[in-house]
Motif scaffolding. Sequence first.
Motif, PDB file in Angstrom:
ATOM      1  N   TYR A 104       0.832  -1.201   0.000  1.00  0.00           N
ATOM      2  CA  TYR A 104       0.000   0.000   0.000  1.00  0.00           C
ATOM      3  C   TYR A 104       0.871   1.258   0.000  1.00  0.00           C
ATOM      4  O   TYR A 104       0.597   2.232  -0.703  1.00  0.00           O
TER       5      TYR A 104
ATOM      6  N   PHE B 171       0.616   4.127  -2.748  1.00  0.00           N
ATOM      7  CA  PHE B 171      -0.082   5.362  -2.384  1.00  0.00           C
ATOM      8  C   PHE B 171       0.741   6.343  -1.540  1.00  0.00           C
ATOM      9  O   PHE B 171       0.293   7.457  -1.310  1.00  0.00           O
TER      10      PHE B 171
ATOM     11  N   CYS C   1       1.851   6.129   2.118  1.00  0.00           N
ATOM     12  CA  CYS C   1       0.951   6.176   3.274  1.00  0.00           C
ATOM     13  C   CYS C   1       1.416   7.123   4.374  1.00  0.00           C
ATOM     14  O   CYS C   1       0.938   7.039   5.507  1.00  0.00           O
TER      15      CYS C   1
ATOM     16  N   TRP D 180      -3.651   8.916   5.394  1.00  0.00           N
ATOM     17  CA  TRP D 180      -3.361   7.524   5.762  1.00  0.00           C
ATOM     18  C   TRP D 180      -3.006   7.391   7.235  1.00  0.00           C
ATOM     19  O   TRP D 180      -3.394   6.428   7.895  1.00  0.00           O
TER      20      TRP D 180
ATOM     21  N   ASN E  22      -7.722   9.951  -1.474  1.00  0.00           N
ATOM     22  CA  ASN E  22      -6.599   9.244  -0.868  1.00  0.00           C
ATOM     23  C   ASN E  22      -5.989   8.205  -1.804  1.00  0.00           C
ATOM     24  O   ASN E  22      -4.790   7.941  -1.757  1.00  0.00           O
ATOM     25  N   GLN E  23      -6.831   7.602  -2.630  1.00  0.00           N
ATOM     26  CA  GLN E  23      -6.364   6.554  -3.526  1.00  0.00           C
ATOM     27  C   GLN E  23      -6.581   6.960  -4.990  1.00  0.00           C
ATOM     28  O   GLN E  23      -6.990   6.160  -5.822  1.00  0.00           O
TER      29      GLN E  23
ATOM     30  N   GLU F  48      -4.617   7.401  -7.269  1.00  0.00           N
ATOM     31  CA  GLU F  48      -3.820   6.662  -8.245  1.00  0.00           C
ATOM     32  C   GLU F  48      -4.620   5.521  -8.878  1.00  0.00           C
ATOM     33  O   GLU F  48      -4.375   5.145 -10.022  1.00  0.00           O
TER      34      GLU F  48
ATOM     35  N   THR G 104     -12.079   3.772  -4.528  1.00  0.00           N
ATOM     36  CA  THR G 104     -12.971   4.609  -3.719  1.00  0.00           C
ATOM     37  C   THR G 104     -14.207   5.058  -4.485  1.00  0.00           C
ATOM     38  O   THR G 104     -15.257   5.292  -3.886  1.00  0.00           O
TER      39      THR G 104
ATOM     40  N   SER H 282     -12.824   0.731  -1.015  1.00  0.00           N
ATOM     41  CA  SER H 282     -12.715   1.824  -0.045  1.00  0.00           C
ATOM     42  C   SER H 282     -13.873   2.801  -0.102  1.00  0.00           C
ATOM     43  O   SER H 282     -13.731   3.963   0.290  1.00  0.00           O
TER      44      SER H 282
END
Length: 408
Positions: A127, A131, A133, A138, A198-199, A201, A206, A248
């Motif tokens: 992760y 991403f 974190c 995160w 947050n994600q 990428e 999400t 997510s």
Amino acid sequence: MKKPFHLFDVYGIELEYMLVKNDNFKVAPQVDELLTLKAGQLKADIDNGDIAWSNELVAHVIELKTNGPAKHTDDLSEKFHKNILEINALLQPLNLQLLGSASHPLMSPDTDTQLWKHSYSEVYALYNTIFNCKGHGWSNVQSTHINLPFYDDIEFEKLHAAIRIILPLLPGLCASSPILEGQITGFKDKRLEFYKTNQKEIPELTGLVIPERVFSKLDYHATIFEPIKKAIQPYDKNKILDQHFLNSRGAIARFDRNAIEIRLMDIQECPKADIAICAFVIEVLKVLVSKKLCSLKAQKSWIKEDLFPILNDAIKNAEHSKIDNKDYLKLFKINSASTVNDVWKHLYNIVKSKLHKSHHEAIEFILEEGTLATRLLKAVGTNTSEAHIISVYRTMQNCLKTNDLFQS
């Protein structure tokens, strides 16, 4: 949930807390030491009677959760509080203690974040590779999760439809993350502002936070899980990431245990507040599922693109967010433009008689005095010096010891 339960037969509640140092108020990446003190050896999961303890992605956050399905929420506040007192006693020799609220107001994630280095570390490391974190989104985002069971597709349809409708309103009860790195962010629920991107990428993970209009296991796999699997393939060469773990959205279907997990709730200052909010949300969902306010057809008709703007404004303004969408308000039998707080007050009047009396005081306090974010901002005022912010948050920290709500 090993065997399928029917709607509202049982509940699963998860609460996340960070460890902070008593002398300088910095986050303390020492959850492994805490778990070792408790178990005599390092264990990532510890059964402690009705409540279980476990690690999280980062080394300064511990999760407390109901140890298996709970049949009611009436006594969960006391059970969680008992565990918090035990943890704080274990932390005392380390000069640490737990802190409530969704975000540490002074944490610098680039320098303060340490990922969990023990069990599941390969998952967390991957992760982090994808991403990074170490961002606030995160490592500085404590939340409360509600897990609700469904027996089959028929019950999943009803529950998922009702949860999707209620998600946009949750920041108006739960927002508790208004300050980051000593700055007032302009968002009552900055945790959820991060949650949206947050994600980024891999946007399939999400989506728009509000889940898609899917109301069966088959459709869920085709619409949500399959795109996730396809999108993650280039990053997950060894296939160590699970689709349930990757999903997510603000509410995720866990078909591995026949439950839906609601994830949009900032954690509060004490279990009394968290469990009261959870119980309140559950009673509202029961009313929606019963179709006493609106039909199942009406609930299912809402697309994520129409629900998201309501959530988005509530992320910024929490209980003061204004809802002008008359069709949305009609779902709750409200006929004129209202604030999110007005909607919750309306719903409280509907479910109050069904809500256990032990929860009335906390809900009424929140509806009158505002979300924890609002109360923290009021207490901080215009003085954003580090010393003053620490003083306010230490006062809130004491709420974990007394299990009382924070008063600004």
